[in-house]
Enzyme design. Structure first.
Site, short mmCIF file in Angstrom:
data_model
loop_
_atom_site.label_atom_id
_atom_site.label_comp_id
_atom_site.label_asym_id
_atom_site.label_seq_id
_atom_site.Cartn_x
_atom_site.Cartn_y
_atom_site.Cartn_z
N ALA A 84 69.67 42.40 1.98
CA ALA A 84 70.81 41.73 2.35
C ALA A 84 70.13 40.50 1.86
CB ALA A 84 70.84 41.28 4.56
N THR A 140 70.05 42.49 13.12
CA THR A 140 69.17 42.03 13.99
C THR A 140 69.86 41.60 15.27
OG1 THR A 140 68.98 38.98 13.89
CG2 THR A 140 71.47 40.10 12.60
N ASP A 141 68.80 40.52 16.16
CA ASP A 141 69.16 40.12 17.46
C ASP A 141 70.64 39.00 17.07
OD1 ASP A 141 67.72 37.70 16.70
OD2 ASP A 141 66.71 38.04 18.55
N GLU A 142 70.39 38.23 16.24
CA GLU A 142 71.98 37.44 16.21
C GLU A 142 73.19 37.86 16.25
OE1 GLU A 142 70.64 34.16 13.09
OE2 GLU A 142 68.80 34.42 12.58
N TYR A 165 76.07 34.21 8.81
CA TYR A 165 75.00 35.29 8.28
C TYR A 165 75.35 36.46 9.35
CZ TYR A 165 70.88 37.61 9.03
OH TYR A 165 69.88 38.47 9.33
N LYS A 169 76.27 40.74 9.55
CA LYS A 169 75.88 41.86 10.06
C LYS A 169 75.83 42.22 10.86
CE LYS A 169 71.69 42.52 8.72
NZ LYS A 169 71.08 43.07 7.70
N LEU A 205 61.35 28.85 8.39
CA LEU A 205 60.74 28.15 9.21
C LEU A 205 59.27 28.06 9.24
CD1 LEU A 205 60.96 25.31 11.70
CD2 LEU A 205 60.68 27.43 13.04
N ARG A 229 63.06 30.97 19.71
CA ARG A 229 63.29 32.18 19.21
C ARG A 229 62.54 33.40 19.70
NH1 ARG A 229 67.14 30.09 17.76
NH2 ARG A 229 68.19 30.29 16.37
N ASN A 264 61.19 25.92 18.78
CA ASN A 264 60.47 25.57 17.69
C ASN A 264 59.56 24.71 17.58
OD1 ASN A 264 63.06 27.57 16.47
ND2 ASN A 264 64.80 26.00 16.10
P1 NAD Z 1 64.92 38.91 2.72
O1 NAD Z 1 66.34 37.66 2.21
O2 NAD Z 1 63.53 38.23 2.36
O3 NAD Z 1 64.97 39.92 1.23
C1 NAD Z 1 66.18 40.70 1.74
C2 NAD Z 1 66.04 41.02 0.20
O4 NAD Z 1 67.10 42.41 0.17
C3 NAD Z 1 65.14 40.88 -1.46
O5 NAD Z 1 64.43 41.53 -1.92
C4 NAD Z 1 66.65 40.84 -1.99
O6 NAD Z 1 66.22 40.86 -3.64
C5 NAD Z 1 67.21 42.06 -1.13
N1 NAD Z 1 68.95 41.81 -1.89
C6 NAD Z 1 69.55 41.27 -1.61
N2 NAD Z 1 71.05 41.20 -1.77
C7 NAD Z 1 70.68 42.35 -2.81
C8 NAD Z 1 71.42 43.43 -3.46
N3 NAD Z 1 73.21 43.22 -3.25
N4 NAD Z 1 71.66 45.04 -3.31
C9 NAD Z 1 69.76 45.16 -3.42
N5 NAD Z 1 69.57 44.06 -3.33
C10 NAD Z 1 69.66 43.12 -2.36
O7 NAD Z 1 65.00 38.86 4.22
P2 NAD Z 1 64.52 40.04 5.33
O8 NAD Z 1 63.50 38.66 6.10
O9 NAD Z 1 62.68 40.88 4.65
O10 NAD Z 1 65.14 40.38 5.88
C11 NAD Z 1 65.31 41.78 5.37
C12 NAD Z 1 66.31 43.25 6.50
O11 NAD Z 1 66.47 42.39 7.72
C13 NAD Z 1 67.62 42.00 6.41
O12 NAD Z 1 68.86 43.19 6.67
C14 NAD Z 1 67.74 40.93 7.45
O13 NAD Z 1 69.24 40.60 8.07
C15 NAD Z 1 67.33 41.77 9.04
N6 NAD Z 1 66.34 40.70 10.04
C16 NAD Z 1 65.84 39.56 8.62
C17 NAD Z 1 64.57 38.92 10.08
C18 NAD Z 1 63.84 37.98 9.98
O14 NAD Z 1 63.58 37.71 10.41
N7 NAD Z 1 62.96 38.55 8.50
C19 NAD Z 1 65.25 39.33 11.64
C20 NAD Z 1 66.13 39.87 11.62
C21 NAD Z 1 66.38 41.02 10.85
P1 TYD Z 2 65.26 30.24 10.52
O1 TYD Z 2 63.70 30.92 9.93
O2 TYD Z 2 65.71 29.97 9.45
O3 TYD Z 2 65.44 31.86 11.13
P2 TYD Z 2 66.81 31.47 11.69
O4 TYD Z 2 68.11 30.95 11.84
O5 TYD Z 2 67.25 33.31 11.43
O6 TYD Z 2 66.22 31.58 12.87
O7 TYD Z 2 65.00 29.55 11.54
C1 TYD Z 2 64.22 29.07 12.48
C2 TYD Z 2 64.45 28.52 13.61
O8 TYD Z 2 64.15 27.01 12.86
C3 TYD Z 2 65.86 27.76 13.82
O9 TYD Z 2 65.49 27.47 14.55
C4 TYD Z 2 66.28 27.14 13.28
C5 TYD Z 2 65.36 26.40 12.97
N1 TYD Z 2 64.76 25.76 11.32
C6 TYD Z 2 64.21 24.76 11.67
O10 TYD Z 2 64.01 23.41 12.33
N2 TYD Z 2 63.92 23.20 10.85
C7 TYD Z 2 63.84 24.25 9.06
O11 TYD Z 2 63.08 23.30 7.84
C8 TYD Z 2 63.95 25.69 9.41
C9 TYD Z 2 64.24 26.43 7.88
C10 TYD Z 2 64.57 26.36 10.25
#
Ligand code: NAD
Ligand code: TYD
Length: 352
Positions: A84, A140-142, A165, A169, A205, A229, A264
């Site tokens: 994603a 995601t919870d979002e 975003y 999702k 963050l 969060r 945050n």
């Molecule tokens: P990330 O951005 O670190 O990794 C995403 C990966 O997907 C990357 O390796 C990227 O190269 C690959 N990718 C992007 N577009 C692609 C495509 N078209 N085809 C194949 N691969 C592709 O993301 P993450 O933080 O590891 O999140 C993984 C999943 O978990 C996502 O679906 C995200 O929505 C969900 N998620 C993440 C969080 C979080 O806190 N990180 C929270 C809730 C849900």
């Molecule tokens: P982020 O890690 O981008 O995750 P998400 O937006 O998916 O929750 O951000 C976490 C929280 O931190 C969000 O409330 C936005 C805030 N934030 C900042 O205040 N400063 C920053 O530079 C970033 C990247 C996020």
């Protein structure tokens, strides 16, 4: 013996998941496909390069023919879709790719899985199904939108996403659900809260604040910094996904949260304190448009029905995470300089 197709396995959560599964199931094969966008980094997986149960293929989940070929070549039993575009701020600047990857990409995967698993729209309970298959969508919870001061997200709530975003999702969740209802695709959807831990791209963050703090750079806090969060350690999340993959009731959605709500600004101050820096680095900047005020997950369904618990305290997890970034300064430097992309692009060509 199972063959699991992990998509987006070169990203933050996906790479932690691939390693968790290879460790836990020595008789499983993991096929990792990733388009290697800016967020994909094969350095995250270098420890398992030579594991014979592991295969990496550079592929875009939107590339129908290539995905078809991968299903034809490997006898895929399960799909775990992490691939994603994942950063809210980028979705505000450039929403379109969030729709093509997160929505169309998911639909392409579902379609190809449906074909190879012999799901039949005319008779969704037909006996020709490939046995033991599952499509797990990592959401995601979002998708639920924002909470006020009280309340928690439960699986039955309506989806009310507030940024491109989370809207992409939520749309993907709807498509996944429709393949279950219409074609009998055995699915689960997991909706987790904010993850933290090793290998997170330093635009999010926690790694951004650690990196800036170490370099004595400003720490940009959006708005008043009082957004909340529910932080979940990535390895605890990976165990939850494995639990849902094996024990989740087909068609069900499971929330996954850390029982760990933090503002945050408190996270930023904790990082500053742990690294022995000054709070003068904090810089309040213009708030993110459509910024969700509070997320909080009700874990009751997964804990009571599947027996998973978020067993990791934030105090331990954040300390270990900061230590990991300190021990892996080169990992961040390779990203900041862009070297990680140039190096791996020359190593991995197109496979199909
Ligand atoms: P990330 O951005 O670190 O990794 C995403 C990966 O997907 C990357 O390796 C990227 O190269 C690959 N990718 C992007 N577009 C692609 C495509 N078209 N085809 C194949 N691969 C592709 O993301 P993450 O933080 O590891 O999140 C993984 C999943 O978990 C996502 O679906 C995200 O929505 C969900 N998620 C993440 C969080 C979080 O806190 N990180 C929270 C809730 C849900
Ligand atoms: P982020 O890690 O981008 O995750 P998400 O937006 O998916 O929750 O951000 C976490 C929280 O931190 C969000 O409330 C936005 C805030 N934030 C900042 O205040 N400063 C920053 O530079 C970033 C990247 C996020």
């Amino acid at each position: 013996m199972k063959t699991i197709l992990v998509t987006g396995g070169a990203g933050f959560i996906g790479s932690n998941f691939v390693k968790t599964m290879l460790d836990k199931y020595p008789n499983y094969k993991i096929i990792n496909i990733d388009a290697l966008t800016y967020a994909g980094n094969l350095e995250n997986l270098k420890d398992i390069d030579y594991n014979e149960n592991y295969t990496f293929i550079k592929a875009d989940i939107r590339a129908r023919q290539k995905i078809d070929k991968i299903f034809e070549t490997y006898d895929i039993d399960m799909v775990v879709n992490f691939a994603a575009e994942s950063h809210v701020d980028r979705s505000i600047v450039e929403p379109e790719i969030f729709l093509t990857t997160n929505v169309i990409g998911t639909q392409v995967l579902l379609d190809i899985a449906k074909k190879h698993w012999n799901l039949n729209p005319k008779d969704k309970y037909c006996k020709e199904y490939k046995e033991g298959v599952k499509f797990l969508q990592v959401s995601t919870d979002e998708v639920y939108g924002a909470l006020g001061k009280t309340g928690m997200f439960v699986e039955t709530m309506p989806l009310m996403p507030n940024n491109p975003y989370s809207a992409s999702k939520a749309s993907a969740d709807m498509i996944v659900r429709s393949y279950y209802e219409t074609f009998g695709m055995p699915i689960n959807i997991t909706r987790c809260s904010n993850n933290y831990g090793p290998y997170q791209f330093p635009e999010k963050l926690i790694p951004l604040m650690i990196n800036n703090c170490l370099k004595g750079k400003e720490l940009p806090v959006y708005g008043d910094g009082m957004q909340i969060r529910d932080w979940l350690h990535v390895l605890v999340h990976c165990i939850a996904i494995d639990t849902v993959l094996h024990k989740g009731v087909v068609g069900e959605v499971y929330n996954i949260g850390g029982n760990n709500e933090k503002a945050n600004i408190d996270i930023v101050k904790l990082i500053i304190k742990t690294l022995g820096k000054s709070e003068d680095l904090i810089t309040y900047v213009k708030d993110r448009p459509g910024h969700d005020r509070r997320y909080a997950i009700d874990n009751t369904k997964i804990t009571t029905e599947l027996g998973w618990e978020p067993q990791y305290t934030f105090e331990k997890g954040i300390k270990e995470t900061i230590d990991w970034y300190l021990d892996n300064i080169d990992w961040i430097e390779n990203i900041v300089s862009g070297d990680y992309m140039r190096y791996y692009e020359s190593m991995y060509g197109e496979v199909y």
